[in-house]
Structures are given as structure tokens and as C-alpha cells.
Design an enzyme around this catalytic site. Structure first.
Site, short mmCIF file in Angstrom:
data_model
loop_
_atom_site.label_atom_id
_atom_site.label_comp_id
_atom_site.label_asym_id
_atom_site.label_seq_id
_atom_site.Cartn_x
_atom_site.Cartn_y
_atom_site.Cartn_z
N TYR A 57 1.68 -19.44 -36.94
CA TYR A 57 1.91 -20.25 -35.73
C TYR A 57 1.85 -21.75 -36.03
O TYR A 57 2.53 -22.53 -35.37
CB TYR A 57 0.95 -19.85 -34.60
CG TYR A 57 1.41 -18.56 -33.95
CD1 TYR A 57 2.50 -18.57 -33.08
CD2 TYR A 57 0.81 -17.35 -34.23
CE1 TYR A 57 2.97 -17.39 -32.51
CE2 TYR A 57 1.26 -16.16 -33.67
CZ TYR A 57 2.34 -16.19 -32.81
OH TYR A 57 2.82 -15.03 -32.24
N ARG A 60 5.35 -22.65 -37.07
CA ARG A 60 6.27 -22.67 -35.92
C ARG A 60 5.97 -23.86 -35.01
O ARG A 60 6.87 -24.49 -34.47
CB ARG A 60 6.13 -21.37 -35.12
CG ARG A 60 6.49 -20.14 -35.93
CD ARG A 60 6.67 -18.95 -35.04
NE ARG A 60 7.86 -19.07 -34.22
CZ ARG A 60 8.00 -18.54 -33.01
NH1 ARG A 60 7.02 -17.89 -32.46
NH2 ARG A 60 9.11 -18.68 -32.35
N ASN A 91 10.09 -18.60 -23.72
CA ASN A 91 9.85 -19.41 -24.93
C ASN A 91 8.45 -20.02 -24.92
O ASN A 91 7.93 -20.37 -23.87
CB ASN A 91 10.90 -20.52 -25.02
CG ASN A 91 12.31 -19.96 -25.08
OD1 ASN A 91 12.48 -18.78 -25.38
ND2 ASN A 91 13.29 -20.77 -24.77
N VAL A 92 7.90 -20.18 -26.11
CA VAL A 92 6.58 -20.79 -26.22
C VAL A 92 6.69 -22.28 -26.54
O VAL A 92 5.69 -22.99 -26.61
CB VAL A 92 5.70 -20.06 -27.27
CG1 VAL A 92 5.46 -18.61 -26.84
CG2 VAL A 92 6.31 -20.11 -28.67
N ASP A 93 7.92 -22.76 -26.71
CA ASP A 93 8.10 -24.20 -26.95
C ASP A 93 7.98 -24.98 -25.65
O ASP A 93 7.92 -24.39 -24.56
CB ASP A 93 9.45 -24.48 -27.66
CG ASP A 93 10.66 -24.17 -26.78
OD1 ASP A 93 10.72 -24.66 -25.63
OD2 ASP A 93 11.58 -23.47 -27.25
N HIS A 108 5.28 -16.00 -22.00
CA HIS A 108 4.70 -15.56 -23.28
C HIS A 108 3.78 -16.59 -23.92
O HIS A 108 3.54 -16.54 -25.12
CB HIS A 108 5.83 -15.16 -24.25
CG HIS A 108 6.62 -13.98 -23.75
ND1 HIS A 108 7.89 -13.69 -24.18
CD2 HIS A 108 6.30 -13.01 -22.85
CE1 HIS A 108 8.32 -12.59 -23.56
NE2 HIS A 108 7.38 -12.18 -22.74
N GLY A 174 20.38 -17.28 -22.42
CA GLY A 174 19.94 -17.08 -23.80
C GLY A 174 18.80 -16.11 -24.00
O GLY A 174 17.88 -16.38 -24.78
N SER A 176 18.25 -11.80 -24.79
CA SER A 176 18.88 -10.50 -25.00
C SER A 176 18.31 -9.44 -24.05
O SER A 176 18.79 -8.32 -24.03
CB SER A 176 18.65 -10.05 -26.44
OG SER A 176 17.26 -9.85 -26.65
N1 APR Z 1 23.05 -20.51 -26.38
C1 APR Z 1 22.76 -19.49 -25.51
N2 APR Z 1 22.41 -18.27 -25.91
C2 APR Z 1 22.36 -18.03 -27.23
C3 APR Z 1 22.66 -19.02 -28.19
C4 APR Z 1 23.02 -20.31 -27.72
N3 APR Z 1 23.31 -21.33 -28.53
N4 APR Z 1 22.51 -18.47 -29.42
C5 APR Z 1 22.13 -17.19 -29.23
N5 APR Z 1 22.05 -16.92 -27.91
C6 APR Z 1 21.65 -15.68 -27.22
C7 APR Z 1 21.90 -14.40 -28.00
O1 APR Z 1 23.23 -13.92 -27.77
C8 APR Z 1 20.85 -13.46 -27.41
O2 APR Z 1 21.35 -12.79 -26.26
O3 APR Z 1 20.26 -15.75 -27.04
C9 APR Z 1 19.73 -14.43 -26.96
C10 APR Z 1 18.52 -14.40 -27.85
O4 APR Z 1 17.89 -13.16 -27.74
P1 APR Z 1 16.54 -12.83 -28.53
O5 APR Z 1 16.63 -13.37 -29.90
O6 APR Z 1 16.27 -11.40 -28.33
O7 APR Z 1 15.43 -13.73 -27.79
P2 APR Z 1 14.65 -13.51 -26.44
O8 APR Z 1 15.44 -12.68 -25.48
O9 APR Z 1 14.20 -14.84 -25.99
O10 APR Z 1 13.41 -12.68 -26.93
C11 APR Z 1 12.42 -12.38 -25.98
O11 APR Z 1 11.00 -11.52 -27.70
O12 APR Z 1 10.62 -12.43 -29.74
C12 APR Z 1 10.02 -12.04 -28.58
O13 APR Z 1 8.28 -12.93 -27.31
C13 APR Z 1 9.45 -13.28 -28.00
O14 APR Z 1 9.98 -14.46 -25.98
C14 APR Z 1 10.52 -13.69 -27.04
C15 APR Z 1 11.07 -12.36 -26.56
#
Ligand code: APR
Length: 230
Positions: A57, A60, A91-93, A108, A174, A176
Site C-alpha cells: 500500500y 500504491r 476507488n481508494v484514491d 472501499h 469505469g 467492470s
Molecule cells: N475510462 C473509463 N473506463 C475505463 C478506462 C478509461 N480510460 N479504461 C478502462 N476502463 C474500464 C474497463 O473497461 C472496466 O470496465 O474500467 C473498468 C475497470 O474495471 P476493474 O478493473 O474491474 O475495476 P473496478 O470495477 O473499479 O474494480 C472494483 O475491485 O480491485 C477491486 O476493490 C477494488 O475497487 C476495486 C474493485
């Protein structure tokens, strides 16, 4: 008499910070800086090897301190001129706060804060980028990162669900939607609210949920949406 401001609720994930140079989680194949989640982001990892977790951490945190908010974060802050805006982020940022958003809930946790391992209500800002073994709370107990690890409850979830239910416009940016309970928040949007998703991957959202899809990166997608909304 003034018209009541419409409420926009925005759920963001790591994709919104990608254009600030912070890697999304799944892009790195479930590995963070070469570590498996189980080794750095669970309560078990903390008990097994607190030093490794702290170092992970710390790295990060350093990266986040050096990053700057991008135009998508700024556009969300700009929306406050015309709307009541509530940001709920996975996001944690702190890029939403630094962009000027005034209402930000972190599902989170927050990487720039620590909390006591004795009493989770004792939360402190971290000065600089390092938290170390031997850094203690006022009761003398070790401090841990103020992060919700895998396997831990999300304390702000009910409040977030309530906020989502108040949205006239709901925007997802942004994420998934792989991680629960956060992903379940999209089901708390009331029926008559408009729904928009900004994500280059249009497949993340079930087409039956009625979202308008802007299949772009956050910066380009928010520029488009800002123009429409203000
Ligand atoms: N702009 C917008 N979306 C984007 C971009 C961008 N420039 N680049 C990638 N993406 C999208 C991807 O298509 C994907 O759908 O952002 C999403 C990222 O998904 P993940 O990597 O799964 O991240 P997230 O959904 O935030 O994860 C959730 O999982 O890692 C743990 O606790 C952590 O908070 C996090 C949680």
C-alpha cells in the site's frame, strides 16, 4: 422561487482514474504490482505478513500522491454548478476530492488514511506516503491501511444504496461491476431515473437495465456528457 436541483449520483470505478496513470485492477490480470490479492488485500494477508501489506500500500499511495485528477474528475466537479452531485467511488484514491467534488463516498476505503487495529473508529490521515510497523494509534495499537479488504464488510454500503435511490440521473463510470456488494448498487436506481454508463467496454452492463451506453474512455465520455448536461 428556485427550481429544486436535480440529483446526479455517480458510481465510479478504477476506469475513471486510468487516464491519470493509475492501472485498472482487471487490466493487470488480477495482480497488483506482481502480487496476488490473497497476499496483500485480505485480513489473512495482514495477519501473515503485515510488512508486505504495508509496503504494497505504501507503493500504491506514493503513485496516487504523484497522480493528478484528469478531465473526467474535473467534469464531475463542474456538474455541481447545475446539479446536486453525489459521487460514490470504489476507488481508494482522492482524485475526486482533489478535482473539487464536494460529496464523495468511498466504498472501499481511502489509501491516504490509516486506522487502528484496536478500534476501527480511530481513523487518521497519513502524512507523506509511508505507513510502517510500529506506527500506532492513540491507544498504542498498530495502524493498518484504511482499506476495505476482500472478505471484509463495506460499512458505507447502506448509506450508498440510499443515495443511489435519490438519483434523478445515475451515471456509472469505469467499473467492470465484478465486485460485490458495490456492483449491486445499480439495482437501487429508481425506475424513473435516467441511467448512463461511460466505459470503453459496452458489455459490462446488462442491456435490459435501460442504460444509455457511451462506449468511450472517461475523459472523452464525460466531455460529451458535460456538454449535454450543462
Ligand atoms: N475510462 C473509463 N473506463 C475505463 C478506462 C478509461 N480510460 N479504461 C478502462 N476502463 C474500464 C474497463 O473497461 C472496466 O470496465 O474500467 C473498468 C475497470 O474495471 P476493474 O478493473 O474491474 O475495476 P473496478 O470495477 O473499479 O474494480 C472494483 O475491485 O480491485 C477491486 O476493490 C477494488 O475497487 C476495486 C474493485
Amino acid at each position: 422561487m428556485q427550481n429544486k436541483l436535480k440529483t446526479i449520483v455517480v458510481l465510479t470505478g478504477s476506469g475513471i482514474s486510468a487516464e491519470s496513470g493509475i492501472n485498472t485492477f482487471r487490466k493487470s490480470n488480477g495482480l497488483w504490482e506482481e502480487h496476488r490479492i490473497e497476499d496483500v488485500a485480505t485480513p489473512e494477508a495482514w495477519h501473515r505478513n503485515p510488512n508486505l501489506v504495508l509496503e504494497f500500500y505504501n507503493k500504491r499511495r506514493k503513485q496516487i500522491i504523484e497522480a493528478i485528477p484528469n478531465a473526467a474528475h474535473l467534469a464531475l466537479a463542474e456538474l455541481e454548478k447545475k446539479y446536486k452531485v453525489v459521487i460514490i467511488t470504489q476507488n481508494v484514491d482522492d482524485l475526486h476530492e482533489r478535482a473539487g467534488s464536494s460529496s464523495v463516498m468511498h466504498l472501499h476505503g481511502e489509501i491516504k488514511k490509516s486506522r487502528s487495529t484496536f478500534d476501527s473508529n480511530l481513523v487518521y490521515p497519513i502524512e507523506g506516503w509511508e505507513l510502517k510497523l510500529g506506527d500506532t494509534c492513540e491507544m498504542g495499537s498498530q495502524l493498518r491501511p484504511h482499506i476495505v479488504w476482500f472478505g471484509e464488510a463495506v460499512p458505507t454500503y447502506s448509506e450508498a444504496e440510499h443515495r443511489v435511490g435519490q438519483a434523478d440521473i445515475f451515471i456509472l463510470i469505469g467499473s467492470s461491476l465484478n465486485v460485490y456488494p458495490a456492483a449491486g448498487l445499480i439495482h437501487a436506481v429508481k425506475e424513473q431515473a435516467s441511467r448512463i454508463v461511460i466505459d470503453p467496454d459496452a458489455n459490462i452492463i446488462d442491456p435490459t437495465l435501460g442504460f444509455r451506453i457511451i462506449a468511450e474512455n472517461a475523459v472523452a465520455g464525460m466531455a460529451k456528457l458535460l456538454q449535454e448536461l450543462v
